[in-house]
Design an enzyme around this catalytic site. Structure first.
Site, PDB file in Angstrom:
ATOM      1  N   CYS A 133     -18.899  32.380   1.641  1.00 53.85           N
ATOM      2  CA  CYS A 133     -18.592  33.652   2.297  1.00 53.85           C
ATOM      3  C   CYS A 133     -17.803  34.603   1.393  1.00 53.85           C
ATOM      4  CB  CYS A 133     -17.837  33.421   3.593  1.00 53.85           C
ATOM      5  SG  CYS A 133     -18.801  32.479   4.788  1.00 53.85           S
ATOM      6  N   HIS A 175     -14.755  40.433   5.417  1.00 55.53           N
ATOM      7  CA  HIS A 175     -15.828  39.487   5.745  1.00 55.53           C
ATOM      8  C   HIS A 175     -15.888  39.379   7.268  1.00 55.53           C
ATOM      9  CE1 HIS A 175     -18.352  36.098   6.068  1.00 55.53           C
ATOM     10  NE2 HIS A 175     -17.393  35.224   6.353  1.00 55.53           N
ATOM     11  N   ASN A 218     -21.870  36.093  11.538  1.00 53.76           N
ATOM     12  CA  ASN A 218     -21.370  35.797  10.198  1.00 53.76           C
ATOM     13  C   ASN A 218     -22.570  35.615   9.265  1.00 53.76           C
ATOM     14  OD1 ASN A 218     -20.306  34.693   7.871  1.00 53.76           O
ATOM     15  ND2 ASN A 218     -18.945  33.273   8.927  1.00 53.76           N
TER      16      ASN A 218
END
Ligand code: UT7
Length: 323
Positions: A114, A250, A280
């Site tokens: 990520c 993020h 996500n």
């Protein structure tokens, strides 16, 4: 004079299939309300059968080139941040290079889960300021739907597929924080935490594997480490929270985004939020949010933007740039 990596264009691509939370209610002991209240996610996109990460990355790259008014001939480097490459090798980046009809320059992937896009931006910046690249196409692209355990309600409701791309170009600046371009970076990792978020398979173990996460623990690290890395990156150039126009975090969980903004001292009116629509998307989430933020008129030329991300590794970091 100081050479800066300045944004020339941005773009994104999301697969057509939109999957609402109710999709999971059919097969799992979960509800739309639980998913929204614990994560902020309302829907996500899933790639079509046969649609790969390089396909998504190529579409995002084309959108960024169009936005910049540039052709692939003008790019000399492609970096793709991904943990879900089409094949073990070659890199997704060389596949994008071929799809764009580029037969010059060089292309490679970065894998920091990520945090991948933040790592890719820092590397693109290093290539530009050291004179090894003039124009870099930096892409974050993922098909996390391919590594979900569909029986695990604590993970499969959280992730989505997508891609975003940024074009960075070397331009002379004055060497002050008023310059456009990347102003500072801060990268970190700590492999002691590998078991908090990982895929339990890979080439060397002869399996594909599925994503496993200790959500609560990752959450705890995220809130602590994200504000810290953003503060560090800002302090490197003598800037503080008051100077920030937009935090582009993020997009994993709205509660992490809110807690980090609070710790940073930045109001939610200065945070770009897309988690409700994308879920996500790992390395794709920041370039997706940057592109959406520009498209909807939030981020404008001259704005001070702070990106921050954390994920498997653990790996985390932040990039400060003036748009
Ligand atoms: O991108 C990389 C970074 N990743 C992240 O940042 C993710 C970080 N973690 C999170 O976002 C959150 O920890 C989650 C959204 C994953 C979970 O939220 P939470 O508030 O930490 O919930 P929890 O894990 O403490 O679970 C609370 C309860 C549990 O039940 P019990 O043990 O209290 O009876 C879970 O079994 O919620 C249950 N639960 C669910 N219930 C309904 C877990 N997933 C679900 C679900 N639907 N989908």
């Amino acid at each position: 004079m100081t050479l800066r990596a300045v944004v020339r264009g941005v773009g994104h691509y999301l697969p057509d299939r939109v999957v609402p939370n109710s999709f999971f209610e059919e097969t799992l002991d979960t509800t739309h309300d639980w998913i929204v209240s614990r994560s902020g996610i309302e829907r996500r996109h899933f790639a079509a059968e046969g649609q790969t990460t390089s396909d998504l990355a190529t579409r995002a790259a084309q959108a960024a080139l169009t936005h910049a008014g540039m052709s692939a001939d003008e790019i000399d480097t492609i970096i793709v941040a991904t943990s879900t490459s089409d094949l073990t090798f070659p890199s997704t980046a060389t596949m994008v290079q071929n799809n764009l009809g580029m037969i010059h320059g060089y292309a490679f992937d970065i894998q920091a889960v990520c945090a991948g896009f933040v790592y890719a931006l820092a590397n693109a910046n290093a290539l530009i300021v050291s004179g090894q690249a003039k124009r870099v196409l930096v892409i974050g692209a993922e098909t996390f739907s391919r590594i979900m355990d569909w029986t695990d309600r604590s993970t499969c409701v959280l992730f989505g597929d997508g891609a975003g791309a940024l074009i960075l170009e070397g331009q002379d600046g004055a060497g002050t924080p008023a310059d456009r371009g990347i102003l500072s970076t801060d990268l970190n990792s700590d492999g002691r935490y590998r078991d908090l978020l990982y895929v339990d398979g890979g080439v060397s173990t002869q399996t594909t594997g599925r994503l496993r996460m200790e959500g609560k623990e990752v959450f705890r690290h995220a809130v602590e480490k994200l504000a810290e890395t953003a503060h560090t990156a800002l302090a490197k150039v003598g800037l503080g929270a008051d100077d920030v126009d937009w935090v582009v975090p993020h997009q994993a969980n709205i509660r992490i985004i809110q807690s980090t903004a609070k710790k940073l001292g930045v109001g939610m009116d200065r945070v770009v939020v897309t988690v409700q629509d994308h879920g996500n998307t790992s390395a794709a989430s920041i370039p997706l949010a940057l592109s959406v933020g520009v498209q909807n008129g939030q981020i404008k030329q001259g704005d001070l933007v702070v990106t921050e991300a954390i994920g498997g590794g653990l790996a985390w970091g932040s990039v400060v740039l003036r748009w």
